[in-house]
Write an enzyme that holds these catalytic residues in place. Structure first.
Site, PDB file in Angstrom:
ATOM      1  N   HIS A   1      -3.609   6.634   3.215  1.00 50.47           N
ATOM      2  CA  HIS A   1      -3.963   5.399   2.520  1.00 50.47           C
ATOM      3  C   HIS A   1      -5.330   4.952   3.029  1.00 50.47           C
ATOM      4  O   HIS A   1      -5.589   4.957   4.228  1.00 50.47           O
ATOM      5  CB  HIS A   1      -2.902   4.321   2.809  1.00 50.47           C
ATOM      6  CG  HIS A   1      -3.350   2.944   2.441  1.00 50.47           C
ATOM      7  ND1 HIS A   1      -3.866   2.648   1.200  1.00 50.47           N
ATOM      8  CD2 HIS A   1      -3.384   1.787   3.161  1.00 50.47           C
ATOM      9  CE1 HIS A   1      -4.196   1.364   1.159  1.00 50.47           C
ATOM     10  NE2 HIS A   1      -3.920   0.818   2.336  1.00 50.47           N
TER      11      HIS A   1
ATOM     12  N   CYS B   1       0.809  -1.229   0.000  1.00 49.95           N
ATOM     13  CA  CYS B   1       0.000   0.000   0.000  1.00 49.95           C
ATOM     14  C   CYS B   1       0.837   1.272   0.000  1.00 49.95           C
ATOM     15  O   CYS B   1       0.314   2.349  -0.272  1.00 49.95           O
ATOM     16  CB  CYS B   1      -0.922   0.008   1.210  1.00 49.95           C
ATOM     17  SG  CYS B   1      -1.940  -1.455   1.294  1.00 49.95           S
TER      18      CYS B   1
ATOM     19  N   ASN C   1     -10.117  -1.034   0.125  1.00 47.83           N
ATOM     20  CA  ASN C   1      -8.665  -0.843   0.181  1.00 47.83           C
ATOM     21  C   ASN C   1      -8.066  -1.310  -1.148  1.00 47.83           C
ATOM     22  O   ASN C   1      -8.091  -2.496  -1.454  1.00 47.83           O
ATOM     23  CB  ASN C   1      -8.118  -1.659   1.357  1.00 47.83           C
ATOM     24  CG  ASN C   1      -6.600  -1.580   1.497  1.00 47.83           C
ATOM     25  OD1 ASN C   1      -5.896  -1.186   0.574  1.00 47.83           O
ATOM     26  ND2 ASN C   1      -6.103  -1.966   2.655  1.00 47.83           N
TER      27      ASN C   1
HETATM   28  N1  ACO Z   1     -17.876  -9.960   9.205  1.00 43.03           N
HETATM   29  C1  ACO Z   1     -18.278 -10.281  10.457  1.00 43.03           C
HETATM   30  N2  ACO Z   1     -17.400 -10.568  11.434  1.00 43.03           N
HETATM   31  C2  ACO Z   1     -16.087 -10.506  11.150  1.00 43.03           C
HETATM   32  C3  ACO Z   1     -15.614 -10.174   9.862  1.00 43.03           C
HETATM   33  C4  ACO Z   1     -16.576  -9.899   8.871  1.00 43.03           C
HETATM   34  N3  ACO Z   1     -16.230  -9.557   7.614  1.00 43.03           N
HETATM   35  N4  ACO Z   1     -14.261 -10.204   9.878  1.00 43.03           N
HETATM   36  C5  ACO Z   1     -13.888 -10.531  11.113  1.00 43.03           C
HETATM   37  N5  ACO Z   1     -14.987 -10.725  11.897  1.00 43.03           N
HETATM   38  C6  ACO Z   1     -15.059 -11.097  13.315  1.00 43.03           C
HETATM   39  C7  ACO Z   1     -13.838 -11.867  13.777  1.00 43.03           C
HETATM   40  O1  ACO Z   1     -13.959 -13.213  13.488  1.00 43.03           O
HETATM   41  C8  ACO Z   1     -13.857 -11.562  15.244  1.00 43.03           C
HETATM   42  O2  ACO Z   1     -14.803 -12.419  15.861  1.00 43.03           O
HETATM   43  P1  ACO Z   1     -14.511 -13.060  17.310  1.00 43.03           P
HETATM   44  O3  ACO Z   1     -14.407 -11.899  18.245  1.00 43.03           O
HETATM   45  O4  ACO Z   1     -15.727 -13.912  17.526  1.00 43.03           O
HETATM   46  O5  ACO Z   1     -13.248 -13.829  17.160  1.00 43.03           O
HETATM   47  C9  ACO Z   1     -14.405 -10.129  15.354  1.00 43.03           C
HETATM   48  O6  ACO Z   1     -15.059  -9.884  14.089  1.00 43.03           O
HETATM   49  C10 ACO Z   1     -13.324  -9.082  15.559  1.00 43.03           C
HETATM   50  O7  ACO Z   1     -12.265  -9.302  14.630  1.00 43.03           O
HETATM   51  P2  ACO Z   1     -11.049  -8.323  14.530  1.00 43.03           P
HETATM   52  O8  ACO Z   1     -10.078  -8.845  13.514  1.00 43.03           O
HETATM   53  O9  ACO Z   1     -10.530  -8.009  15.889  1.00 43.03           O
HETATM   54  O10 ACO Z   1     -11.782  -7.009  13.932  1.00 43.03           O
HETATM   55  P3  ACO Z   1     -11.213  -5.563  13.740  1.00 43.03           P
HETATM   56  O11 ACO Z   1     -12.079  -4.606  14.415  1.00 43.03           O
HETATM   57  O12 ACO Z   1      -9.726  -5.475  13.988  1.00 43.03           O
HETATM   58  O13 ACO Z   1     -11.431  -5.323  12.174  1.00 43.03           O
HETATM   59  C11 ACO Z   1     -10.138  -5.297  10.153  1.00 43.03           C
HETATM   60  C12 ACO Z   1     -10.785  -6.144  11.224  1.00 43.03           C
HETATM   61  C13 ACO Z   1     -11.238  -4.542   9.445  1.00 43.03           C
HETATM   62  C14 ACO Z   1      -9.398  -6.189   9.170  1.00 43.03           C
HETATM   63  C15 ACO Z   1      -9.163  -4.288  10.790  1.00 43.03           C
HETATM   64  O14 ACO Z   1      -8.350  -4.933  11.721  1.00 43.03           O
HETATM   65  C16 ACO Z   1      -8.260  -3.577   9.789  1.00 43.03           C
HETATM   66  O15 ACO Z   1      -8.713  -2.835   8.938  1.00 43.03           O
HETATM   67  N6  ACO Z   1      -6.928  -3.756   9.939  1.00 43.03           N
HETATM   68  C17 ACO Z   1      -5.905  -3.082   9.143  1.00 43.03           C
HETATM   69  C18 ACO Z   1      -5.796  -3.582   7.761  1.00 43.03           C
HETATM   70  C19 ACO Z   1      -4.611  -2.911   7.104  1.00 43.03           C
HETATM   71  O16 ACO Z   1      -4.313  -1.756   7.344  1.00 43.03           O
HETATM   72  N7  ACO Z   1      -3.866  -3.634   6.297  1.00 43.03           N
HETATM   73  C20 ACO Z   1      -2.619  -3.113   5.777  1.00 43.03           C
HETATM   74  C21 ACO Z   1      -2.764  -2.412   4.526  1.00 43.03           C
HETATM   75  S1  ACO Z   1      -3.321  -3.416   3.222  1.00 43.03           S
HETATM   76  C22 ACO Z   1      -1.995  -3.808   2.175  1.00 43.03           C
HETATM   77  O17 ACO Z   1      -0.864  -3.561   2.423  1.00 43.03           O
HETATM   78  C23 ACO Z   1      -2.299  -4.544   0.877  1.00 43.03           C
END
Ligand code: ACO
Length: 328
Positions: A255, A115, A285
């Site tokens: 980003h 990214c 993203n």
């Molecule tokens: N729908 C419903 N529930 C979900 C989903 C979904 N799509 N995805 C995850 N959950 C659930 C999980 O299973 C978890 O359930 P549990 O508590 O029963 O285990 C719960 O939601 C919480 O999961 P988390 O992973 O803690 O959720 P979080 O609030 O962190 O959100 C997300 C996840 C959106 C991926 C976030 O962490 C994020 O955006 N992270 C950064 C991503 C990023 O910046 N990546 C780098 C750049 S990309 C690149 O370089 C190509």
């Protein structure tokens, strides 16, 4: 070429017509529009159809940027395609784009910084222009991430989308153009976002393909914290280096990874939410394409004016991160 600054002379963007909405995803995995919207801010993302490939969108975005910069493709000395989803292993997508554009005098190559690729590219282009090694540079961020998404993994498949953005850079006079850049990486965090299969280490075999080794795997929660801290740190560094304050910035484009990350970085930097641009609802993203797509949208909507201080910041797999401060 002493005291020359590199500035953006033209921008462009392109994406597939195909759209995957949260309602579509509700039919595919155990998720909901409510979860995706509240946790990410995403409502839809573009998704390439079969037969479409990365350079198609890169070329469309690049043509628009070249036209707006009012230059001839033969004047381009440097062509960087930031991508982690190239058309093919060899040659580089940069060389494929070069041929399509007729930019035969450019040094063309791909840059893999996930990214942060577009900001890494801007940084290289800036250096080449400032040192007189290039007059015009084309920097593209282009990705078809949906090709590497496992549509049974709800933690990644709701996030990523496809698209391309481009910018032509050239020498500008006065106090305009790129004022400061910072790019960083830390390979110790590799396994927070990675795709183990498909390269020389774990080649694409029927077994590795069946196991989904080529799909992105992400520890989103861990990345979230590192992303906020890293983007805010480098953004602060480019401001401090140039003697500006967050209040001086007229447009901040982070980003587009997650609306909550954008809000947290803006909050950390204490910038007014009015100057923070977000298009994550419409695109998801798009990795290296997210910042140039956003920039082009801002230009089109008149959200950036001559003389405005513009701050860009990114964070991605690797992990990589960076910031660029420019006067438009
Ligand atoms: N729908 C419903 N529930 C979900 C989903 C979904 N799509 N995805 C995850 N959950 C659930 C999980 O299973 C978890 O359930 P549990 O508590 O029963 O285990 C719960 O939601 C919480 O999961 P988390 O992973 O803690 O959720 P979080 O609030 O962190 O959100 C997300 C996840 C959106 C991926 C976030 O962490 C994020 O955006 N992270 C950064 C991503 C990023 O910046 N990546 C780098 C750049 S990309 C690149 O370089 C190509």
């Amino acid at each position: 070429m002493a005291n020359v600054n590199a500035g953006i002379l033209g921008t462009g963007r392109a994406y597939p017509e195909g759209v995957l909405t949260n309602a579509d995803l509700e039919q595919m995995v155990d998720t909901s529009d409510e979860w995706i919207t509240s946790r990410t801010g995403i409502k839809q993302r573009h998704k390439a159809a079969e037969g479409e490939y990365t350079s198609m969108f890169a070329v469309r975005a690049a043509r628009q940027a070249i036209e707006r910069a009012k230059i001839d493709p033969l004047e381009i000395d440097l062509l960087i395609c930031a991508t982690v989803t190239p058309d093919q292993v060899l040659p580089s997508t940069g060389c494929i784009i070069q041929t399509e554009l007729g930019a035969h005098k450019a040094a063309a190559f791909d840059l893999a910084a996930a990214c942060s690729g577009f900001l890494f590219g801007l940084t290289l282009a800036n250096t080449m222009i400032k040192t007189g090694q290039a007059r015009y540079a084309l920097v593209i961020g282009a990705e078809l991430l949906t090709r590497y998404v496992d549509y049974t993994d709800r933690s990644t498949c709701v996030i990523f989308g496809d698209g391309a953005g481009a910018a032509v850079l050239g020498p500008v006079e006065g106090e305009r153009g790129i004022l400061a850049t910072r790019i960083r990486s830390d390979g110790r965090y590799t396994e927070q976002l990675f795709a183990p299969g498909g390269g020389t280490r774990m080649g694409l075999t029927p077994e590795s393909f069946a196991a989904g080794a080529h799909f992105y795997k992400m520890r989103g929660n861990e990345l979230f914290k590192v992303a906020v801290r890293s983007m805010a740190d480098v953004a602060r560094e480019v401001l401090e280096e140039t003697g500006y304050k967050a209040d001086d910035v007229k447009l901040f484009i982070p980003h587009q990874a997650n609306q909550r990350i954008t809000d947290a970085v803006a909050n950390n930097l204490k910038v007014d939410s009015q100057i923070v641009y977000s298009n994550i609802a419409m695109h998801g993203n798009t990795s290296s394409a997210s910042i140039p797509i956003a920039l082009d949208e801002c230009v089109e909507m008149g959200r950036v004016h001559d003389g405005d201080l513009v701050l860009l910041a990114s964070f991605g797999g690797g992990v990589t991160w960076g910031a660029v401060l420019m006067r438009w």
